[in-house]
Structure formats: C-alpha cells, structure tokens
Scaffold this motif. Structure first.
Motif, PDB file in Angstrom:
ATOM      1  N   VAL A  24      -9.990   3.753   1.665  1.00  0.00           N
ATOM      2  CA  VAL A  24      -9.118   4.336   2.695  1.00  0.00           C
ATOM      3  C   VAL A  24      -9.399   3.672   4.034  1.00  0.00           C
ATOM      4  N   LEU A  25      -8.331   3.261   4.696  1.00  0.00           N
ATOM      5  CA  LEU A  25      -8.424   2.642   6.014  1.00  0.00           C
ATOM      6  C   LEU A  25      -7.674   3.517   7.001  1.00  0.00           C
ATOM      7  N   ALA A  26      -8.362   4.046   8.000  1.00  0.00           N
ATOM      8  CA  ALA A  26      -7.727   4.870   9.034  1.00  0.00           C
ATOM      9  C   ALA A  26      -7.508   3.998  10.263  1.00  0.00           C
ATOM     10  N   LEU A  27      -6.242   3.929  10.727  1.00  0.00           N
ATOM     11  CA  LEU A  27      -5.906   3.065  11.858  1.00  0.00           C
ATOM     12  C   LEU A  27      -5.336   3.870  13.023  1.00  0.00           C
ATOM     13  N   LEU A  38      -6.251  -6.243   3.935  1.00  0.00           N
ATOM     14  CA  LEU A  38      -5.853  -5.146   3.050  1.00  0.00           C
ATOM     15  C   LEU A  38      -6.571  -5.209   1.701  1.00  0.00           C
ATOM     16  N   GLU A  39      -7.520  -6.098   1.592  1.00  0.00           N
ATOM     17  CA  GLU A  39      -8.252  -6.258   0.340  1.00  0.00           C
ATOM     18  C   GLU A  39      -9.036  -4.982   0.020  1.00  0.00           C
ATOM     19  N   GLY A  40      -8.794  -4.432  -1.146  1.00  0.00           N
ATOM     20  CA  GLY A  40      -9.495  -3.228  -1.591  1.00  0.00           C
ATOM     21  C   GLY A  40      -8.978  -1.937  -0.990  1.00  0.00           C
ATOM     22  N   ALA A  70       1.439  -1.955  -1.154  1.00  0.00           N
ATOM     23  CA  ALA A  70       2.028  -1.067  -2.157  1.00  0.00           C
ATOM     24  C   ALA A  70       1.257   0.232  -2.324  1.00  0.00           C
ATOM     25  N   GLY A  71       0.150   0.387  -1.607  1.00  0.00           N
ATOM     26  CA  GLY A  71      -0.645   1.606  -1.717  1.00  0.00           C
ATOM     27  C   GLY A  71      -0.043   2.754  -0.920  1.00  0.00           C
TER      28      GLY A  71
END
Length: 134
Positions: A24-27, A38-40, A70-71
C-alpha cells in the motif's frame, strides 16, 4: 451508472492501514505521480484534504490512463457522497466516506447519472463510438 466503487468505513480503513500492508502506498495530493515507482504496489491511497481540493482526481486519472496502474486506488480524507460518481469515472475503486456521510445515499448518486457522453479513465471510448460499433 452502476455503483462499482467500494465504500469503506473509516474503522475498516484504519484496520487496513498502509503501514501494516507493504503493498500500500499512501500519497499526499501534491505528489507528482509520474515519477513514483509502482513496483510491488497493490493499492494507492489518495488523500482529499478538503472537499474543495480535487487534485487527487487528477492523480487517479493519471495513474490509470498514463501509468496503467491496475491495482486499487482508494480515496481518503474529506470524501463526500457528492464526489463518488466522479471518483469512479477518474479511476478510483474504493472510497472511505467522511464519518457524517450516509453510505445508503451513495447508490442514489449513481442512479442519477446512468451514462456519459465522454469517455473516462475506465471506459475510454466516448458513447458515440460505442453506439457506432453496434
């Protein structure tokens, strides 16, 4: 327009906090998404600091259209039911509604707008092309 946007309670979102999930990436909404890796990444949380600040809409659109992500893209922060239709059109999959918003009212928003003439982040072709193909 059908409701395809998953509505998540604040409690469920907290249970799925970005820190606990490595994918999970919070921006923040002032980050340029063109330069991030966006890797992983399986889910991106985009933050709306206020109802009037729509920069996260642009981020979602860029992630879907230009970056091909696509996530899951999740809206967090000051999210009102008024924004849900546009969120779905710009590429969001899920949204954490502000605590004072009634999720039962969300479906009515989607029922009001059944179709759009323009394409969007999810359905690229405009409606006239869709009609011409049939």
């Amino acid at each position: 327009m059908d409701l395809h946007l998953l509505l998540i309670t604040a409690a469920d979102h907290q249970a799925q906090a970005a820190a606990a999930y490595p994918g999970v990436l919070a921006l923040a909404n002032d980050i340029d998404v063109a330069g991030i890796s966006l890797e992983g990444v399986e889910r991106i949380d985009l933050h709306f600091p206020s109802f009037a600040d729509g920069r996260a809409f642009s981020q979602a659109f860029q992630l879907r259209r230009r970056r091909g992500f696509a996530g899951e893209i999740r809206a967090t922060g000051d999210v009102l039911i008024d924004q849900l239709v546009q969120m779905q059109r710009t590429g969001f999959n899920s949204a954490v509604l502000r605590a004072d918003q009634n999720p039962a009212h969300a479906a009515r928003q989607f029922a009001r707008f059944e179709r759009y003439y323009q394409g969007d982040a999810v359905t690229r072709a405009p409606r006239f092309q869709e009609a011409a193909a049939t």
